[in-house]
Design a protein around this motif. Structure first.
Motif, PDB file in Angstrom:
ATOM      1  N   PRO A  29       0.810  -1.217   0.000  1.00 53.64           N
ATOM      2  CA  PRO A  29       0.000   0.000   0.000  1.00 53.64           C
ATOM      3  C   PRO A  29       0.849   1.276   0.000  1.00 53.64           C
ATOM      4  O   PRO A  29       1.867   1.368   0.708  1.00 53.64           O
ATOM      5  CB  PRO A  29      -0.821  -0.114   1.285  1.00 53.64           C
ATOM      6  CG  PRO A  29      -0.905  -1.583   1.538  1.00 53.64           C
ATOM      7  CD  PRO A  29       0.411  -2.136   1.085  1.00 53.64           C
ATOM      8  N   GLY A  33      -2.679   7.429   2.570  1.00 50.73           N
ATOM      9  CA  GLY A  33      -2.857   5.998   2.566  1.00 50.73           C
ATOM     10  C   GLY A  33      -3.337   5.431   3.889  1.00 50.73           C
ATOM     11  O   GLY A  33      -3.684   6.187   4.811  1.00 50.73           O
ATOM     12  N   GLU A  75      -4.273   0.767  -1.661  1.00 52.54           N
ATOM     13  CA  GLU A  75      -3.933  -0.456  -2.377  1.00 52.54           C
ATOM     14  C   GLU A  75      -4.358  -0.387  -3.838  1.00 52.54           C
ATOM     15  O   GLU A  75      -3.735  -1.008  -4.697  1.00 52.54           O
ATOM     16  CB  GLU A  75      -4.603  -1.667  -1.712  1.00 52.54           C
ATOM     17  CG  GLU A  75      -4.107  -1.936  -0.294  1.00 52.54           C
ATOM     18  CD  GLU A  75      -4.744  -3.164   0.309  1.00 52.54           C
ATOM     19  OE1 GLU A  75      -5.697  -3.716  -0.302  1.00 52.54           O
ATOM     20  OE2 GLU A  75      -4.299  -3.589   1.391  1.00 52.54           O
TER      21      GLU A  75
END
Length: 276
Positions: free
Chosen positions: A16, A67, A70
């Motif tokens: 990610p 974040g 993904e």
């Protein structure tokens, strides 16, 4: 012609991403030969609108995401009504004088290959439109259209040396040679409708040259034609970096995969009216 466009870009990250920043130039500007009937850009399902105009006159939005990320999906869907002006561009926002586009750029830096192509052009090729068509044919002859041979950062010199490439490479080569001969030239990103309405893994690119009283005139060396009503013009710049639909940076997300699908079709509304 009324064209319907669907353009989806999907980014996936094996690990990610912690942060993503993207500059997007995905909105067509109205001008004499194209009017926007409907246009929506969505990022992760949320509607995104342009928030500024860049130095070239392109509508732009900058997106920042925290974040972990993904997967990121950018989708474009809209309809544009186009007309055929035989490549002549009128009614556009022009914040810069044409002479600015004599300035070189990282992907159009001239070298031995550009000089050789310029030197190979016939002395009797004429001026203005005639000379531009001769250059377009020469570029098409020198660079065979072949996918997966170049990438977004391939320069005009590299594409000419390799002899193979895609529409972006043809545009960069024509721009580089035109500038060397004293003709302002710029890169254009957009879409192209063909008889086949299947999905494509990329949008389209061509170039425009400033030809005196005619002003800016489009040339598509990949297809050997001036743009018609089958083309939708999105953004311009010195080269593909300036006019890229999406450019960005990320923190983390060490392994990124990218999937792009583009579908351009005649809009259903037009097809039905033609059948009546």
């Amino acid at each position: 012609m009324r064209l319907s466009i669907r353009h989806t870009t999907t980014y996936r990250y094996e690990h990610p991403a912690r942060r993503i920043v993207q500059a997007m130039r995905l909105w067509p500007a109205p001008c004499e030969h194209q009017q926007v009937a409907d246009w929506q850009v969505r990022v992760g399902g949320r509607l995104l609108k342009p928030r500024s105009t860049d130095g070239f006159g392109n509508a732009e939005a900058t997106l920042g995401l925290e974040g972990p990320v993904e997967e990121l999906v950018v989708s474009v869907q809209g309809q544009v009504v186009t007309g055929d002006t035989h490549g002549v561009v009128r009614g556009t926002r022009e914040p810069l004088p044409p002479m600015y586009f004599l300035t070189t750029s990282p992907l159009t830096e001239p070298g031995e290959q550009v000089g050789a192509l310029l030197g190979s052009l016939p002395a009797d090729r004429g001026e203005g439109v005639a000379a531009a068509h001769a250059l377009m044919s020469a570029v098409r002859d020198r660079i065979a259209f072949q996918t997966e041979e170049t990438h977004a950062e391939t320069t005009a010199e590299e594409a000419l040396a390799h002899g193979r490439g895609v529409c972006q490479d043809h545009a960069h080569a024509m721009i580089a040679v035109a500038r060397q001969s004293g003709v302002p030239a710029r890169f254009v990103s957009g879409y192209l409708w063909t008889d086949s309405e299947s999905e494509s893994p990329a949008s389209h690119a061509w170039c425009e040259l400033f030809l005196g009283a005619l002003g800016w005139v489009g040339f598509d060396p990949a297809n050997g034609v001036c743009p018609t009503d089958a083309y939708v013009r999105i953004a311009v710049g010195r080269d593909g970096r300036d006019a890229a639909p999406i450019r960005g940076l990320r923190e983390g997300g060490a392994v990124e995969s990218l999937e792009v699908t583009v579908r351009v079709a005649q809009a259903l509304q037009q097809t039905q009216s033609q059948q009546q």
